[in-house]
Motif scaffolding. Structure first.
Motif, mmCIF file in Angstrom:
data_model
loop_
_atom_site.group_PDB
_atom_site.id
_atom_site.type_symbol
_atom_site.label_atom_id
_atom_site.label_comp_id
_atom_site.label_asym_id
_atom_site.label_seq_id
_atom_site.Cartn_x
_atom_site.Cartn_y
_atom_site.Cartn_z
ATOM 1 N N ILE A 360 0.837 -1.197 0.000
ATOM 2 C CA ILE A 360 0.000 0.000 0.000
ATOM 3 C C ILE A 360 0.874 1.250 0.000
ATOM 4 O O ILE A 360 0.625 2.211 -0.739
ATOM 5 C CB ILE A 360 -0.950 0.001 1.210
ATOM 6 N N VAL A 361 1.909 1.240 0.823
ATOM 7 C CA VAL A 361 2.814 2.397 0.898
ATOM 8 C C VAL A 361 3.551 2.591 -0.425
ATOM 9 O O VAL A 361 3.682 3.724 -0.919
ATOM 10 C CB VAL A 361 3.819 2.217 2.060
ATOM 11 N N VAL A 362 4.020 1.500 -1.023
ATOM 12 C CA VAL A 362 4.755 1.601 -2.293
ATOM 13 C C VAL A 362 3.840 2.122 -3.396
ATOM 14 O O VAL A 362 4.240 2.971 -4.208
ATOM 15 C CB VAL A 362 5.354 0.238 -2.672
ATOM 16 N N LEU A 363 2.597 1.636 -3.444
ATOM 17 C CA LEU A 363 1.642 2.124 -4.442
ATOM 18 C C LEU A 363 1.326 3.598 -4.208
ATOM 19 O O LEU A 363 1.297 4.392 -5.163
ATOM 20 C CB LEU A 363 0.365 1.293 -4.403
ATOM 21 N N SER A 364 1.127 3.982 -2.958
ATOM 22 C CA SER A 364 0.857 5.388 -2.645
ATOM 23 C C SER A 364 2.023 6.265 -3.077
ATOM 24 O O SER A 364 1.823 7.356 -3.630
ATOM 25 C CB SER A 364 0.610 5.550 -1.141
ATOM 26 N N ARG A 365 3.222 5.777 -2.832
ATOM 27 C CA ARG A 365 4.417 6.532 -3.219
ATOM 28 C C ARG A 365 4.502 6.677 -4.733
ATOM 29 O O ARG A 365 4.843 7.755 -5.245
ATOM 30 C CB ARG A 365 5.660 5.819 -2.686
ATOM 31 N N SER A 366 4.193 5.604 -5.454
ATOM 32 C CA SER A 366 4.229 5.660 -6.907
ATOM 33 C C SER A 366 3.237 6.687 -7.439
ATOM 34 O O SER A 366 3.567 7.485 -8.331
ATOM 35 C CB SER A 366 3.904 4.276 -7.485
ATOM 36 N N VAL A 367 2.030 6.691 -6.894
ATOM 37 C CA VAL A 367 1.001 7.648 -7.332
ATOM 38 C C VAL A 367 1.434 9.068 -7.007
ATOM 39 O O VAL A 367 1.370 9.970 -7.865
ATOM 40 C CB VAL A 367 -0.344 7.325 -6.658
ATOM 41 N N TYR A 368 1.884 9.283 -5.784
ATOM 42 C CA TYR A 368 2.259 10.632 -5.348
ATOM 43 C C TYR A 368 3.404 11.193 -6.188
ATOM 44 O O TYR A 368 3.342 12.336 -6.680
ATOM 45 C CB TYR A 368 2.657 10.603 -3.870
ATOM 46 N N LEU A 369 4.470 10.403 -6.382
ATOM 47 C CA LEU A 369 5.628 10.904 -7.114
ATOM 48 C C LEU A 369 5.306 11.143 -8.586
ATOM 49 O O LEU A 369 5.772 12.130 -9.173
ATOM 50 C CB LEU A 369 6.784 9.909 -6.992
ATOM 51 N N THR A 370 4.506 10.267 -9.173
ATOM 52 C CA THR A 370 4.147 10.439 -10.583
ATOM 53 C C THR A 370 3.337 11.712 -10.780
ATOM 54 O O THR A 370 3.581 12.481 -11.727
ATOM 55 C CB THR A 370 3.346 9.228 -11.097
ATOM 56 N N LEU A 371 2.375 11.960 -9.895
ATOM 57 C CA LEU A 371 1.546 13.164 -10.011
ATOM 58 C C LEU A 371 2.335 14.419 -9.678
ATOM 59 O O LEU A 371 2.181 15.451 -10.344
ATOM 60 C CB LEU A 371 0.324 13.044 -9.091
ATOM 61 N N ARG A 372 3.171 14.345 -8.661
ATOM 62 C CA ARG A 372 3.955 15.529 -8.275
ATOM 63 C C ARG A 372 4.948 15.930 -9.368
ATOM 64 O O ARG A 372 5.121 17.107 -9.670
ATOM 65 C CB ARG A 372 4.709 15.257 -6.974
ATOM 66 N N ARG A 373 5.583 14.926 -9.971
ATOM 67 C CA ARG A 373 6.582 15.206 -10.997
ATOM 68 C C ARG A 373 5.965 15.449 -12.368
ATOM 69 O O ARG A 373 6.620 15.974 -13.259
ATOM 70 C CB ARG A 373 7.558 14.031 -11.102
ATOM 71 N N GLY A 374 4.716 15.022 -12.521
ATOM 72 C CA GLY A 374 4.075 15.134 -13.822
ATOM 73 C C GLY A 374 4.571 14.106 -14.814
ATOM 74 O O GLY A 374 4.498 14.315 -16.033
ATOM 75 N N GLY A 375 5.051 12.965 -14.308
ATOM 76 C CA GLY A 375 5.569 11.918 -15.167
ATOM 77 C C GLY A 375 6.439 10.967 -14.377
ATOM 78 O O GLY A 375 6.426 10.967 -13.141
ATOM 79 N N ILE A 376 7.214 10.143 -15.071
ATOM 80 C CA ILE A 376 8.082 9.174 -14.412
ATOM 81 C C ILE A 376 9.515 9.301 -14.921
ATOM 82 O O ILE A 376 9.756 9.712 -16.051
ATOM 83 C CB ILE A 376 7.600 7.723 -14.648
#
Length: 407
Positions: A360-376
């Motif tokens: 859950i934490v890893v998925l939350s981190r993936s969502v947060y970082l992708t949205l914050r950065r505007g990409g991967i």
């Protein structure tokens, strides 16, 4: 209390349905069988092995050497150095020079260096496509730069593909994890992915809307690969391996997913910290970069996978008994799946509650970082979210999305 009794009953119903589905489904996932000795050279199709490497100096030499030791009689290896800034390219060139000194009957090795990434491509997908352009085989094997192969892996895979009539054969590797908590996380991730995607559907020819692939071993006929549009159709997909399999099924080709634990192994990540960092690029992609879907996935993990353990606190109420039964089914399926897909006993089952929260934490981190950065960021290259979403929308009618197993 009535609310928790009701929630416990719903959870138990979910796991009873999952028990019926997964028990039957796991029987469709069988290990790749060992084949008889190879046929004569003139009777076997040429297989082109395509491996893409970017910053893989630690593993690329071993991977290529394992491929060069394959006992399949007609093989060519195409290794792609994708803009590496480390010694990957130099090591591939050394392997090339070494291979040229071998007997003329030895497996040929071709090395391709890519120095620039065209617009509209993810690096790995572009590298694999460039490998295809160099390939001559009627079968193509796409693999990763950190896979260790049994010497009979390709021979056994070709034998099965030909005897079964499969246009696409993909194998689950044995996942090597050195530490306890990394092993607990990896095993739970694989178990959860298996249930979430119901991977066994790949072997059901009636399930034309679901197909899958695994980056460590995607063996496909040239005819099928070209019919689905090659990697051009996957140009901006971080989950290219899964999407390749989805397109194969959607195009009406025959697909088989087998367990490859006796034929290939991968150390996915060396540490839990590296796994958390590595998954930030592709977990969100498994939900099509849709925030509501990702939130729904987190809630599903919380209620269906963690809930049964938390619900034990409600004993001796009906809700507590319902949660206890759910927990027993969950653990039983976890152990059965782990033993079938790997060589582990499933003893890490006692760490399941913690593993659920880790995911859950890893998925939350993936969502947060992708949205914050505007990409991967992937291998040092940034890919904008709008471009990733546009590629998702262009092929949204296919099935089989999910986080890929590659780095």
């Amino acid at each position: 209390m009535r609310f928790f009794d009701l929630l416990g009953s719903v959870t138990l119903l979910y796991w009873l349905v999952m028990l019926l589905s997964a028990s039957a489904g796991l029987k469709l996932l069988r290990p790749l069988p060992f084949a008889p000795a190879a046929k004569r050279k003139g009777e076997t199709p040429l297989v082109s092995v395509i491996v893409a490497a970017k910053e893989e100096e630690a593993s690329i030499t071993d991977t290529v050497r394992y491929l060069l030791e394959q006992d399949y009689p007609r093989l060519e290896i195409i290794a792609i150095n994708d803009r590496s800034q480390d010694d990957t390219g130099r090591r591939l060139d050394e392997l090339k020079r070494w291979s040229e000194k071998r007997p003329s009957t030895a497996i040929p090795l071709k090395v391709v260096h890519i120095t620039a990434l065209p617009e509209g491509w993810l690096g790995k997908n572009h590298a694999l496509y460039q490998g295809y352009l160099q390939a001559k085989g009627s079968y193509l094997l796409f693999t990763d730069a950190d896979v260790r192969f049994r010497s009979t892996a390709i021979r056994d895979a070709l034998s099965y593909a030909e005897s079964s009539g499969a246009d696409h054969l993909t194998l689950t590797p044995l996942m090597i994890a050195r530490s306890f908590w990394l092993r607990a996380f990896v095993q739970y991730f694989m178990f959860s992915l298996n249930l979430f995607l119901r991977l066994w559907r790949a072997n059901d020819d009636r399930q034309i809307k679901f197909g899958t692939g695994i980056g460590a071993f995607n063996l496909i006929t040239r005819k099928a690969y070209e019919a689905i549009g090659t990697h051009r159709a996957l140009a901006m997909r971080p989950d290219d391996d899964l999407r390749l399999g989805a397109l194969v099924k959607r195009a009406g080709f025959k697909q088989r997913l087998l367990i490859g634990k006796n034929h290939l192994e991968v150390e996915w990540y060396p540490t839990l910290q590296e796994a958390v960092k590595g998954l930030e690029k592709n977990l969100f992609s498994g939900f099509g970069y849709r925030l509501p879907m990702a939130v729904f996935g987190m809630l599903g993990q919380l209620l269906a996978f963690f809930g049964p353990f938390a619900g034990l606190l409600l004993l001796p109420t009906w809700g507590g008994f319902a949660y206890a039964a759910s927990a027993a089914i969950l653990v039983g399926l976890y152990v059965a799946s782990t033993r079938r897909m790997s060589k582990d006993s499933g003893k890490e089952a006692w760490a399941l509650p913690a593993a659920v929260w880790m995911l859950i934490v890893v998925l939350s981190r993936s969502v947060y970082l992708t949205l914050r950065r505007g990409g991967i960021y992937w291998r040092g290259t940034f890919y904008p979210l709008d471009r990733l979403r546009s590629m998702r929308d262009s092929d949204s009618q296919g099935g089989g999305s999910g986080p890929q197993l590659g780095k």
